[in-house]
Design a protein around this motif. Structure first.
Motif, PDB file in Angstrom:
ATOM      1  N   UNK A 187     100.389 -34.194 -46.258  1.00 35.20           N
ATOM      2  CA  UNK A 187      99.641 -34.885 -47.303  1.00 35.20           C
ATOM      3  C   UNK A 187     100.478 -35.156 -48.552  1.00 35.20           C
ATOM      4  N   UNK A 188     101.639 -34.513 -48.680  1.00 31.87           N
ATOM      5  CA  UNK A 188     102.418 -34.713 -49.899  1.00 31.87           C
ATOM      6  C   UNK A 188     103.873 -34.314 -49.686  1.00 31.87           C
ATOM      7  N   UNK A 189     104.701 -34.782 -50.616  1.00 34.90           N
ATOM      8  CA  UNK A 189     106.073 -34.301 -50.728  1.00 34.90           C
ATOM      9  C   UNK A 189     106.083 -33.060 -51.612  1.00 34.90           C
ATOM     10  N   UNK A 190     106.903 -32.090 -51.254  1.00 32.42           N
ATOM     11  CA  UNK A 190     107.164 -30.935 -52.113  1.00 32.42           C
ATOM     12  C   UNK A 190     108.655 -30.942 -52.439  1.00 32.42           C
ATOM     13  N   UNK A 195     106.914 -20.567 -43.004  1.00 33.79           N
ATOM     14  CA  UNK A 195     107.437 -19.903 -44.198  1.00 33.79           C
ATOM     15  C   UNK A 195     107.380 -20.788 -45.443  1.00 33.79           C
ATOM     16  N   UNK A 196     107.138 -22.084 -45.267  1.00 33.22           N
ATOM     17  CA  UNK A 196     106.912 -23.015 -46.368  1.00 33.22           C
ATOM     18  C   UNK A 196     105.540 -23.657 -46.165  1.00 33.22           C
ATOM     19  N   UNK A 197     105.082 -24.360 -47.198  1.00 36.24           N
ATOM     20  CA  UNK A 197     103.803 -25.063 -47.042  1.00 36.24           C
ATOM     21  C   UNK A 197     103.844 -25.926 -45.788  1.00 36.24           C
ATOM     22  N   UNK A 198     102.859 -25.744 -44.938  1.00 36.35           N
ATOM     23  CA  UNK A 198     102.857 -26.396 -43.626  1.00 36.35           C
ATOM     24  C   UNK A 198     102.634 -27.901 -43.728  1.00 36.35           C
ATOM     25  N   UNK A 208     109.102 -31.353 -47.152  1.00 38.84           N
ATOM     26  CA  UNK A 208     109.871 -30.658 -48.183  1.00 38.84           C
ATOM     27  C   UNK A 208     111.188 -31.382 -48.409  1.00 38.84           C
ATOM     28  N   UNK A 209     111.538 -31.557 -49.690  1.00 42.37           N
ATOM     29  CA  UNK A 209     112.770 -32.266 -50.053  1.00 42.37           C
ATOM     30  C   UNK A 209     113.534 -31.429 -51.072  1.00 42.37           C
ATOM     31  N   UNK A 212     115.933 -32.297 -46.151  1.00 43.86           N
ATOM     32  CA  UNK A 212     114.490 -32.365 -45.976  1.00 43.86           C
ATOM     33  C   UNK A 212     114.087 -31.377 -44.890  1.00 43.86           C
ATOM     34  N   UNK A 213     112.793 -31.036 -44.843  1.00 42.73           N
ATOM     35  CA  UNK A 213     112.280 -30.156 -43.790  1.00 42.73           C
ATOM     36  C   UNK A 213     110.911 -30.634 -43.353  1.00 42.73           C
TER      37      UNK A 213
END
Length: 449
Positions: free
Chosen positions: A79-82, A205-208, A212-213, A222-223
């Protein structure tokens, strides 16, 4: 009704499999020839896959053929970039309106589902370890090498669909014909895949539900989440210079660099050094060519026609959209392949050129701008404009990602027009509250109503 034309699809990847399902639904018998072994029975990943972002254009292609529910079983909504800064601080940027998401899918997992669906169709035959050596374009005779037996053999289908990727052997044969235009360009960056494993309890381990950037100006990582609780990390990095793949030669160099630049990620990557030095460096290429068809007997689709870099998450979606467009043309023109192919390439070429250019532009945005407070403020202002003028304004990313009826070329043109408006507007804005200034509102009213 079963058709009599003998169709062959070169390439059993994502686009080749989906296209074969479309053709089967239209009543054709289809042979699919794939260079690699069957990935459902062999590990052929090799540390170079890039997780994929499935968005509305891709979903529409899957829904049209009735397989979207099957694919959702191997997809995770984002739903979003972190954004992660060097100190591990996080900032956030939603992808679209409330509830809108792109979906993280494993290339291999999605390919396996599509292969299973294709194999279940009596009218589709899958042939693995079949490498295209040459296509005689005047006769449609294809020379194949069975890489298991090392024996060459030939086939002569009525129609060839080339879905054999960015380095297509079918396209290479077309390049030898007269007036075939071909252009390829590489970024001075490669990519390497790394892994954040699942937590001890099997969770993430990170927001599912986020992409992620780690933006770092001239490079980034990125992940994307996987179903098993892991994240596939992709590091986009210069080949040469300092820092670069060339400059990181030892485990000590690597761990020092990651500890300084990606510290929160490094703490979650126990196999960092092993993966970094064992996994290959992937290349980032844009390919443009024309024409995509020959004599109503050969058609290039997907990456074979229009390979792009992955930074808009649209490579697979554009390839799937090819299948949607082809399906509509098949229904309109039946077996008139020359008309189908000519219309297809004329319709698709401007749009795939547009998304190719947008993908390179978005690399700059992702690696650099998403960490810029002014850029983040501009995105908040854009969201306010969208809320106030929903019929006149939609952010470029939403046009590309969540508006499947809007051609890429129109999205690009609209985005360029809106960028001019934003540049003028942001001269009057220092904080979100400045959006309500009379001069800002007057400017918007003059340009959007």
């Amino acid at each position: 009704m079963e058709k009599t034309s003998h169709l062959s699809v070169m390439g059993g990847g994502l686009v080749g499999c989906l296209l074969s399902l479309y053709l089967s639904k239209q009543g054709y018998k289809v042979d699919v020839y794939e260079r690699r072994p069957d990935l459902r029975r062999h590990d052929i990943g090799g540390g170079r896959s890039i997780n994929l972002a499935l968005s509305d254009r891709g979903w529409r292609a899957l829904e049209t053929i009735g397989i979207s529910e099957e694919i959702k079983k191997v997809a995770i909504p984002l739903y979003r970039r972190v954004m992660h800064d060097k100190n591990g601080n996080l900032s956030f940027q939603p992808y679209g309106q409330e509830g809108q998401a792109i979906y993280s899918v494993s290339r291999g997992g999605l390919n396996e589902v599509l292969l299973d669906l294709a194999e279940a169709q009596p009218s589709i035959s899958l042939h693995f370890q079949q490498q295209v050596l040459e296509v005689e374009v005047n006769s449609n005779k294809v020379t194949l090498l069975d890489t298991n037996t090392q024996q060459e053999h030939q086939i002569q289908p009525d129609v060839i669909f080339a879905a054999d990727g960015a380095f297509s052997m079918v396209r290479l044969s077309l390049q030898k014909t007269e007036r075939f235009n071909y252009e390829q360009s590489y970024l001075d960056y490669g990519y390497k895949e790394l892994t954040i494993p699942p937590a001890a309890d099997g969770g993430w381990q990170l927001e599912k539900n986020a992409l992620h950037i780690w933006p770092r100006g001239q490079y980034m990582m990125i992940a994307l989440p996987n179903m098993d609780g892991s994240f596939t990390c992709t590091m986009f990095f210069p080949y040469a210079g300092n820092p670069s793949f060339e400059s990181l030669q030892t485990a000590e160099d690597l761990e020092r660099f990651f500890g300084e630049v990606f510290p929160d990620a490094a703490a979650l990557m126990p196999d960092l050094a092993q993966e970094f030095f064992e996994n290959p460096i992937g290349t980032l290429v844009t390919i443009k060519c024309f024409p995509w068809s020959h004599a109503g007997k050969i058609l290039l689709v997907g990456d074979a026609a229009h390979a792009i870099v992955p930074f808009y998450g649209q490579g697979m979606n554009a390839g799937f959209e090819d299948c949607t467009v082809l399906r509509n043309l098949l229904e309109q023109h039946q077996d008139d392949w020359e008309t189908i192919f000519k219309t297809f390439q004329d319709v698709r070429k401007p749009n795939t050129d547009a998304i190719a250019d947008l993908a390179v532009y978005n690399f700059i945005e992702m690696r650099d701008k998403v960490a810029d407070p002014r850029f983040l403020l501009q995105k908040k202002v854009e969201a306010k404009i969208t809320a106030q003028y929903p019929d006149s304004w939609l952010p470029l990313y939403s046009m590309v990602t969540f508006s499947p009826d809007l051609p890429y070329a129109e999205a690009l043109a609209n985005g360029q027009r809106q960028e001019k408006i934003m540049n003028a507007l942001m001269a009057h804005i220092e904080t979100e509250e400045d959006y309500d200034k009379p001069e800002v509102q007057q400017y918007l009213q003059a340009h959007l109503t």
